[in-house]
Design a protein around this motif. Structure first.
Motif, PDB file in Angstrom:
ATOM      1  N   LEU A  71     -19.250  22.860 -13.690  1.00 45.92           N
ATOM      2  CA  LEU A  71     -19.665  21.705 -13.356  1.00 45.92           C
ATOM      3  C   LEU A  71     -20.325  21.112 -11.815  1.00 45.92           C
ATOM      4  O   LEU A  71     -21.225  20.946 -11.725  1.00 45.92           O
ATOM      5  N   PHE A  72     -18.704  21.138 -11.055  1.00 44.31           N
ATOM      6  CA  PHE A  72     -19.715  20.797  -9.469  1.00 44.31           C
ATOM      7  C   PHE A  72     -20.560  21.148  -8.613  1.00 44.31           C
ATOM      8  O   PHE A  72     -21.501  20.262  -8.797  1.00 44.31           O
ATOM      9  N   VAL A  73     -20.615  22.510  -9.302  1.00 44.58           N
ATOM     10  CA  VAL A  73     -21.715  23.024  -8.128  1.00 44.58           C
ATOM     11  C   VAL A  73     -22.716  23.215  -8.755  1.00 44.58           C
ATOM     12  O   VAL A  73     -24.205  23.077  -8.533  1.00 44.58           O
ATOM     13  N   SER A  74     -23.113  23.116 -10.256  1.00 43.60           N
ATOM     14  CA  SER A  74     -24.189  23.438 -11.056  1.00 43.60           C
ATOM     15  C   SER A  74     -25.082  21.747 -10.723  1.00 43.60           C
ATOM     16  O   SER A  74     -26.339  22.005 -10.366  1.00 43.60           O
ATOM     17  N   ILE A  75     -24.404  20.849 -10.771  1.00 46.09           N
ATOM     18  CA  ILE A  75     -25.248  19.456 -10.329  1.00 46.09           C
ATOM     19  C   ILE A  75     -24.841  19.067  -8.849  1.00 46.09           C
ATOM     20  O   ILE A  75     -26.243  18.060  -8.836  1.00 46.09           O
ATOM     21  N   PHE A  76     -24.573  19.218  -8.567  1.00 44.02           N
ATOM     22  CA  PHE A  76     -24.965  19.860  -7.324  1.00 44.02           C
ATOM     23  C   PHE A  76     -26.354  20.510  -6.662  1.00 44.02           C
ATOM     24  O   PHE A  76     -27.237  19.380  -6.121  1.00 44.02           O
ATOM     25  N   PHE A  77     -26.165  21.637  -7.569  1.00 42.55           N
ATOM     26  CA  PHE A  77     -28.114  21.907  -7.341  1.00 42.55           C
ATOM     27  C   PHE A  77     -29.039  21.013  -7.628  1.00 42.55           C
ATOM     28  O   PHE A  77     -30.129  21.009  -7.567  1.00 42.55           O
ATOM     29  N   VAL A  78     -28.480  20.690  -9.407  1.00 41.75           N
ATOM     30  CA  VAL A  78     -29.561  19.410  -9.568  1.00 41.75           C
ATOM     31  C   VAL A  78     -29.159  18.661  -9.462  1.00 41.75           C
ATOM     32  O   VAL A  78     -30.998  17.706  -8.765  1.00 41.75           O
ATOM     33  N   MET A  79     -28.901  17.820  -8.345  1.00 42.87           N
ATOM     34  CA  MET A  79     -29.235  17.440  -7.628  1.00 42.87           C
ATOM     35  C   MET A  79     -30.014  17.170  -6.543  1.00 42.87           C
ATOM     36  O   MET A  79     -31.111  16.134  -6.148  1.00 42.87           O
ATOM     37  N   ALA A  80     -30.021  18.357  -5.652  1.00 42.22           N
ATOM     38  CA  ALA A  80     -31.130  18.873  -4.835  1.00 42.22           C
ATOM     39  C   ALA A  80     -32.328  18.951  -5.163  1.00 42.22           C
ATOM     40  O   ALA A  80     -33.566  18.630  -4.661  1.00 42.22           O
ATOM     41  N   MET A  81     -32.632  19.118  -6.636  1.00 39.71           N
ATOM     42  CA  MET A  81     -33.879  19.782  -6.847  1.00 39.71           C
ATOM     43  C   MET A  81     -34.344  18.327  -7.889  1.00 39.71           C
ATOM     44  O   MET A  81     -35.395  17.970  -7.320  1.00 39.71           O
ATOM     45  N   THR A  82     -33.702  17.405  -7.689  1.00 37.91           N
ATOM     46  CA  THR A  82     -34.051  16.083  -8.441  1.00 37.91           C
ATOM     47  C   THR A  82     -34.392  15.563  -7.655  1.00 37.91           C
ATOM     48  O   THR A  82     -35.436  14.256  -7.256  1.00 37.91           O
ATOM     49  N   ALA A  83     -34.009  15.221  -5.915  1.00 41.47           N
ATOM     50  CA  ALA A  83     -34.175  14.632  -4.874  1.00 41.47           C
ATOM     51  C   ALA A  83     -35.707  15.678  -4.186  1.00 41.47           C
ATOM     52  O   ALA A  83     -36.521  14.750  -3.616  1.00 41.47           O
ATOM     53  N   GLN A  84     -35.688  17.019  -4.447  1.00 44.59           N
ATOM     54  CA  GLN A  84     -37.023  17.174  -4.029  1.00 44.59           C
ATOM     55  C   GLN A  84     -38.102  17.378  -4.894  1.00 44.59           C
ATOM     56  O   GLN A  84     -39.129  16.740  -4.497  1.00 44.59           O
ATOM     57  N   LYS A  85     -38.160  17.159  -5.994  1.00 48.61           N
ATOM     58  CA  LYS A  85     -38.699  17.123  -6.897  1.00 48.61           C
ATOM     59  C   LYS A  85     -39.324  15.143  -7.311  1.00 48.61           C
ATOM     60  O   LYS A  85     -40.698  15.588  -7.446  1.00 48.61           O
ATOM     61  N   ASN A  86     -38.240  14.572  -7.379  1.00 48.42           N
ATOM     62  CA  ASN A  86     -38.849  13.394  -7.750  1.00 48.42           C
ATOM     63  C   ASN A  86     -37.948  11.517  -7.009  1.00 48.42           C
ATOM     64  O   ASN A  86     -38.703  10.445  -6.879  1.00 48.42           O
ATOM     65  N   GLY A  87     -37.655  12.943  -6.003  1.00 48.00           N
ATOM     66  CA  GLY A  87     -36.907  11.764  -4.653  1.00 48.00           C
ATOM     67  C   GLY A  87     -36.123  11.322  -4.689  1.00 48.00           C
ATOM     68  O   GLY A  87     -35.257  11.220  -5.797  1.00 48.00           O
ATOM     69  N   VAL A  88     -35.058  10.394  -3.338  1.00 45.09           N
ATOM     70  CA  VAL A  88     -34.019  10.842  -2.993  1.00 45.09           C
ATOM     71  C   VAL A  88     -33.759   9.483  -4.132  1.00 45.09           C
ATOM     72  O   VAL A  88     -32.357   9.426  -4.279  1.00 45.09           O
ATOM     73  N   SER A  89     -34.062   9.090  -3.976  1.00 41.38           N
ATOM     74  CA  SER A  89     -33.887   7.210  -5.012  1.00 41.38           C
ATOM     75  C   SER A  89     -33.734   7.056  -6.652  1.00 41.38           C
ATOM     76  O   SER A  89     -32.693   7.098  -7.027  1.00 41.38           O
TER      77      SER A  89
END
Length: 287
Positions: A71-89
């Motif tokens: 889960l640690f690794v998976s959520i890291f990538f989800v966080m990166a995709m969220t930041a790229q597509k939806n924004g850091v905020s």
């Protein structure tokens, strides 16, 4: 309380490290892999008792460590995709608002207290997290949807909830370092598979700066988890209170670091959010 304060400070320090990753063009995946290697090495090295690696798969907390490591690794990538597509905020808000999940499970699984004052404090804290994290200008992809923010919200909440459940049910106090080291070891294995696939597609040198960055990240990352677990093991400290203070505390400290160290600009909305966060923490702590 000291473990909670240390967890907040060190977790906020991770914000600074990730910020410098961008400055020095660090390959985040490679640094994350090294980070997990460093974290599991520290965990095993600081074990409170003698143990054999062969006994780890037979420990009652092993499956929890496997789940958390992946889960640690998976959520890291989800966080990166969220930041790229939806924004850091959006990524920041989705991650921190997930505190409602462990709070909910804390009340219903462990029969933790529910008072009007605590509910008011938690609601204020949630509003504070949103106001302190959101920026006036959002950089959002045209193809951005709600999938990644929802996954980040659920995944972040699942991590906190699982850590609490495994700690309560299976992890003795003298096994905290071994348990933490094990979940980081599993995260290292999982991230190494992803790194190997990426390397096959595009071969490039690993890079000394990525190793240094991974070491710089791994040490505080390990202790942020250990101090959080030790705070959860503190008698008389309910998880619903702890997770609220922890998440909101990280938002406050990270905001202050952003202003003082990186000279970030914060709107009136952000300042109101920080002020409300402090009020929310005080109310929840006194409830």
């Amino acid at each position: 309380m000291i473990y909670l304060l240390l967890s907040i400070l060190i977790s906020s320090g991770l914000f600074v490290i990730f910020k410098y990753f961008g400055v020095y063009k660090v390959d985040v995946l490679k640094a994350i892999f090294i980070n997990y290697l460093v974290a599991f090495t520290i965990g095993f090295g600081l074990a409170e008792r003698e143990f054999s690696v062969l006994e780890i798969p037979h420990q009652p907390w092993f499956l929890g460590a496997v789940f958390l490591g992946i889960l640690f690794v998976s959520i890291f990538f989800v966080m990166a995709m969220t930041a790229q597509k939806n924004g850091v905020s959006v990524a920041s808000v989705a991650g921190k608002m997930s505190v409602v999940i462990p709070v909910f499970f804390g009340v219903f699984l462990y029969s933790e207290s529910v008072t009007l004052l605590k509910i008011i404090g938690i609601l204020i804290a949630l509003v504070a997290v949103y106001l302190a994290s959101v920026k006036e200008k959002l950089v959002t992809s045209k193809n951005a949807g709600l999938l990644f923010p929802i996954l980040l919200f659920l995944g972040s909440g699942a991590i906190d909830t699982t850590i609490k459940y495994v700690e309560v049910m299976f992890v003795p106090k003298n096994d905290v370092s071994i348990f933490s080291g094990s979940l980081f070891f599993i995260a290292a294995i999982f991230s190494s598979v992803i790194l190997l696939i990426k390397t096959i597609k595009k071969r490039e040198p690993f890079g000394v700066k990525n190793i240094i960055a991974g070491i710089a990240l791994g040490i505080p990352n390990y202790f942020s988890i250990v101090f959080l677990i030790k705070a959860l093991q503190t008698e008389g400290f309910e998880s619903s209170t702890l997770f609220t203070i922890n998440n909101v505390g990280i938002v406050i400290v990270s905001t202050i670091i952003g202003i003082l160290v990186f000279k970030e600009q914060f709107s009136l909305k952000n300042k109101v959010g920080v002020a409300l966060a402090i009020v929310g923490i005080v109310i929840v702590a006194l409830a």
